[in-house]
Design a protein around this motif. Structure first.
Motif, PDB file in Angstrom:
ATOM      1  N   GLU A 194       0.826  -1.214   0.000  1.00 45.05           N
ATOM      2  CA  GLU A 194       0.000   0.000   0.000  1.00 45.05           C
ATOM      3  C   GLU A 194       0.857   1.259   0.000  1.00 45.05           C
ATOM      4  O   GLU A 194       0.343   2.374   0.146  1.00 45.05           O
ATOM      5  CB  GLU A 194      -0.942  -0.012   1.208  1.00 45.05           C
ATOM      6  CG  GLU A 194      -1.928  -1.172   1.174  1.00 45.05           C
ATOM      7  CD  GLU A 194      -2.998  -1.066   2.242  1.00 45.05           C
ATOM      8  OE1 GLU A 194      -3.140   0.029   2.837  1.00 45.05           O
ATOM      9  OE2 GLU A 194      -3.694  -2.068   2.475  1.00 45.05           O
ATOM     10  N   GLY A 195       2.177   1.069  -0.109  1.00 40.60           N
ATOM     11  CA  GLY A 195       3.078   2.221  -0.191  1.00 40.60           C
ATOM     12  C   GLY A 195       3.372   2.901   1.134  1.00 40.60           C
ATOM     13  O   GLY A 195       3.914   4.020   1.165  1.00 40.60           O
ATOM     14  N   LEU A 196       3.037   2.267   2.241  1.00 44.17           N
ATOM     15  CA  LEU A 196       3.289   2.844   3.562  1.00 44.17           C
ATOM     16  C   LEU A 196       4.697   2.520   4.041  1.00 44.17           C
ATOM     17  O   LEU A 196       5.237   1.457   3.740  1.00 44.17           O
ATOM     18  CB  LEU A 196       2.268   2.301   4.576  1.00 44.17           C
ATOM     19  CG  LEU A 196       0.797   2.627   4.274  1.00 44.17           C
ATOM     20  CD1 LEU A 196      -0.115   1.873   5.228  1.00 44.17           C
ATOM     21  CD2 LEU A 196       0.536   4.123   4.362  1.00 44.17           C
ATOM     22  N   LYS A 197       5.286   3.454   4.803  1.00 40.78           N
ATOM     23  CA  LYS A 197       6.622   3.236   5.368  1.00 40.78           C
ATOM     24  C   LYS A 197       6.489   2.505   6.706  1.00 40.78           C
ATOM     25  O   LYS A 197       5.610   2.836   7.510  1.00 40.78           O
ATOM     26  CB  LYS A 197       7.348   4.565   5.588  1.00 40.78           C
ATOM     27  CG  LYS A 197       7.827   5.236   4.310  1.00 40.78           C
ATOM     28  CD  LYS A 197       8.558   6.534   4.613  1.00 40.78           C
ATOM     29  CE  LYS A 197       9.872   6.264   5.339  1.00 40.78           C
ATOM     30  NZ  LYS A 197      10.620   7.525   5.592  1.00 40.78           N
ATOM     31  N   ILE A 198       7.359   1.545   6.935  1.00 36.86           N
ATOM     32  CA  ILE A 198       7.245   0.727   8.141  1.00 36.86           C
ATOM     33  C   ILE A 198       8.615   0.486   8.777  1.00 36.86           C
ATOM     34  O   ILE A 198       9.621   0.320   8.076  1.00 36.86           O
ATOM     35  CB  ILE A 198       6.550  -0.622   7.820  1.00 36.86           C
ATOM     36  CG1 ILE A 198       6.381  -1.484   9.060  1.00 36.86           C
ATOM     37  CG2 ILE A 198       7.303  -1.389   6.729  1.00 36.86           C
ATOM     38  CD1 ILE A 198       5.493  -2.691   8.860  1.00 36.86           C
ATOM     39  N   ALA A 199       8.632   0.492  10.095  1.00 35.61           N
ATOM     40  CA  ALA A 199       9.849   0.166  10.852  1.00 35.61           C
ATOM     41  C   ALA A 199       9.544  -1.003  11.776  1.00 35.61           C
ATOM     42  O   ALA A 199       8.426  -1.117  12.294  1.00 35.61           O
ATOM     43  CB  ALA A 199      10.319   1.369  11.666  1.00 35.61           C
ATOM     44  N   ILE A 200      10.523  -1.864  11.956  1.00 35.08           N
ATOM     45  CA  ILE A 200      10.363  -3.045  12.809  1.00 35.08           C
ATOM     46  C   ILE A 200      11.421  -3.037  13.893  1.00 35.08           C
ATOM     47  O   ILE A 200      12.603  -2.841  13.614  1.00 35.08           O
ATOM     48  CB  ILE A 200      10.480  -4.358  11.996  1.00 35.08           C
ATOM     49  CG1 ILE A 200       9.387  -4.431  10.927  1.00 35.08           C
ATOM     50  CG2 ILE A 200      10.358  -5.580  12.913  1.00 35.08           C
ATOM     51  CD1 ILE A 200       9.801  -3.862   9.598  1.00 35.08           C
ATOM     52  N   ILE A 201      10.982  -3.223  15.119  1.00 38.70           N
ATOM     53  CA  ILE A 201      11.902  -3.433  16.239  1.00 38.70           C
ATOM     54  C   ILE A 201      11.739  -4.892  16.647  1.00 38.70           C
ATOM     55  O   ILE A 201      10.682  -5.297  17.139  1.00 38.70           O
ATOM     56  CB  ILE A 201      11.577  -2.526  17.440  1.00 38.70           C
ATOM     57  CG1 ILE A 201      11.544  -1.058  17.016  1.00 38.70           C
ATOM     58  CG2 ILE A 201      12.582  -2.738  18.566  1.00 38.70           C
ATOM     59  CD1 ILE A 201      11.052  -0.116  18.116  1.00 38.70           C
ATOM     60  N   ALA A 202      12.761  -5.686  16.415  1.00 37.40           N
ATOM     61  CA  ALA A 202      12.717  -7.113  16.756  1.00 37.40           C
ATOM     62  C   ALA A 202      13.546  -7.336  18.011  1.00 37.40           C
ATOM     63  O   ALA A 202      14.767  -7.170  17.999  1.00 37.40           O
ATOM     64  CB  ALA A 202      13.260  -7.941  15.600  1.00 37.40           C
ATOM     65  N   ASP A 227       9.417   7.124  14.857  1.00 36.54           N
ATOM     66  CA  ASP A 227       8.264   7.973  14.555  1.00 36.54           C
ATOM     67  C   ASP A 227       8.747   9.273  13.912  1.00 36.54           C
ATOM     68  O   ASP A 227       8.214   9.724  12.886  1.00 36.54           O
ATOM     69  CB  ASP A 227       7.487   8.263  15.845  1.00 36.54           C
ATOM     70  CG  ASP A 227       6.096   8.807  15.574  1.00 36.54           C
ATOM     71  OD1 ASP A 227       5.963   9.735  14.759  1.00 36.54           O
ATOM     72  OD2 ASP A 227       5.125   8.305  16.181  1.00 36.54           O
ATOM     73  N   MET A 228       9.777   9.867  14.510  1.00 36.70           N
ATOM     74  CA  MET A 228      10.351  11.101  13.967  1.00 36.70           C
ATOM     75  C   MET A 228      10.900  10.871  12.558  1.00 36.70           C
ATOM     76  O   MET A 228      10.927  11.790  11.727  1.00 36.70           O
ATOM     77  CB  MET A 228      11.464  11.602  14.897  1.00 36.70           C
ATOM     78  CG  MET A 228      12.079  12.921  14.473  1.00 36.70           C
ATOM     79  SD  MET A 228      13.367  13.480  15.610  1.00 36.70           S
ATOM     80  CE  MET A 228      12.396  14.331  16.840  1.00 36.70           C
ATOM     81  N   MET A 229      11.329   9.660  12.269  1.00 37.52           N
ATOM     82  CA  MET A 229      11.867   9.292  10.957  1.00 37.52           C
ATOM     83  C   MET A 229      10.798   9.389   9.862  1.00 37.52           C
ATOM     84  O   MET A 229      11.108   9.461   8.674  1.00 37.52           O
ATOM     85  CB  MET A 229      12.415   7.859  11.042  1.00 37.52           C
ATOM     86  CG  MET A 229      13.118   7.355   9.811  1.00 37.52           C
ATOM     87  SD  MET A 229      13.500   5.582  10.003  1.00 37.52           S
ATOM     88  CE  MET A 229      14.431   5.279   8.498  1.00 37.52           C
ATOM     89  N   GLY A 230       9.524   9.368  10.271  1.00 29.27           N
ATOM     90  CA  GLY A 230       8.434   9.502   9.315  1.00 29.27           C
ATOM     91  C   GLY A 230       7.758   8.209   8.926  1.00 29.27           C
ATOM     92  O   GLY A 230       7.067   8.136   7.904  1.00 29.27           O
ATOM     93  N   ASN A 231       7.919   7.164   9.732  1.00 27.56           N
ATOM     94  CA  ASN A 231       7.265   5.890   9.441  1.00 27.56           C
ATOM     95  C   ASN A 231       5.768   5.975   9.723  1.00 27.56           C
ATOM     96  O   ASN A 231       5.344   6.620  10.680  1.00 27.56           O
ATOM     97  CB  ASN A 231       7.891   4.773  10.292  1.00 27.56           C
ATOM     98  CG  ASN A 231       9.293   4.439   9.824  1.00 27.56           C
ATOM     99  OD1 ASN A 231       9.485   3.919   8.734  1.00 27.56           O
ATOM    100  ND2 ASN A 231      10.288   4.755  10.645  1.00 27.56           N
TER     101      ASN A 231
END
Length: 316
Positions: free
Chosen positions: A71-79, A133-137
């Protein structure tokens, strides 16, 4: 520090990684960085994925990334990976499983060792969420350690919490014992091609009816086979529905206000802990401990006096 913050806002992955390292390692610039972070209003949808080891959380997250990126959304993962109690190191296996997303500019993956922290998270998880969050994800997914009965800390970080269970593993009873029933916004029965899926489904339904009678949100139960990408669209839809619901009802604002209050208390504890650690390096500390041990001084009286002394030193 201003230059680092600007780079983070621009989405520079190297700067984001540097900022997270500053937080993780308690480097000198940490509180200067935090001052900038707390000026930023959180916008991303933070999703927690928790459950017992072997439930298939990493594969589920991997497939969820695919769906979201479609869907073109930016995502970050904390594993979050369990750290060795001996070396303090972590295997960081979850990052290996998600390696195929490493070259995607719209995906940022950070593995973090738990470093002995209870609750299924790493010590720097909350601050890392703020950086990402500040990164724009648009979304931030946190995959917890998966230690079973100490995963409840995720409720103080995530907007939506997904509890992953497997059929035939007695997981519903474990979840009830662990308190996971209370924090689940969505239940996932992963590996739902295995025998016992319907039985587990009905068990969860019964527990929801028992524990969520007066709740505004009734957790949906989503069946998935993550290895075959089955049920992932349904899970993503449920996550979107939940986020819309808590925003419309004002629950999101209330949750984030409560989370901020907890972070405030934690930072106060950190300041006091730092002062105590400095005091322990002084000779007077060892003299006092010796007097307490030989019952020449009362432990409670000394603790009260020391607390007052630390307050006075801070004010000076």
């Amino acid at each position: 520090m201003e230059r680092l913050i600007q780079k983070i806002i621009q989405g520079d992955k190297r700067s984001v990684a540097k900022a997270i390292t500053i937080i993780e390692n308690d480097l000198q610039e940490k509180y200067d960085l935090l001052q900038h972070l707390y000026l930023h209003k959180r916008r991303a949808h933070v999703i927690g994925i928790t459950g017992a080891p072997g439930a298939g959380k990493s594969t589920l997250v991997d497939r969820l990334i695919q769906e979201i990126r479609g869907e073109g959304l930016k995502i970050a993962i904390i594993a979050i990976d369990p750290s060795s109690p001996f070396s303090g190191g972590a295997l960081l296996g979850d990052r290996v499983r998600m390696q195929k997303h490493a070259t995607d500019s719209g995906v940022f993956i950070r593995s973090m060792g738990s470093r002995g922290t209870l609750g299924g998270l790493a010590k720097a998880t909350k601050e890392t969420v703020r950086i990402l969050d500040m990164m724009g994800n648009d979304l931030i997914v946190i995959e917890t350690v998966g230690v079973g009965q100490s995963e409840l800390e995720i409720m103080n970080v995530a907007d939506s919490t997904v509890v992953v269970l497997n059929p035939g593993a007695g997981d519903s009873i474990q979840a009830f014992k662990a308190g996971l029933m209370e924090i689940a916004d969505i239940f996932v029965i992963n590996k739902s091609d295995l025998p016992g899926t319907q039985k587990l489904y009905h068990e969860i339904e019964l527990l929801i009816e028992t524990t969520k009678q007066k709740a505004e949100w009734k957790p949906p139960i989503v069946k998935t086979i993550s290895t075959e990408h089955q049920g992932i669209i349904e899970l993503w839809t449920s996550l979107q529905n939940h986020f819309s619901f808590i925003k419309e009802k004002g629950i999101l604002d209330r949750q984030r206000r409560e989370d901020l209050a907890k972070e405030f208390e934690e930072i106060l504890h950190q300041f006091f802990q730092h002062q105590i650690e400095q005091w322990k390096k002084q000779d007077t500390y060892h003299v006092i401990m010796d007097q307490i041990y030989h019952q020449k001084l009362n432990l409670i009286d000394v603790a009260k006096q020391t607390y007052q002394q630390l307050i006075n030193e801070k004010n000076e």
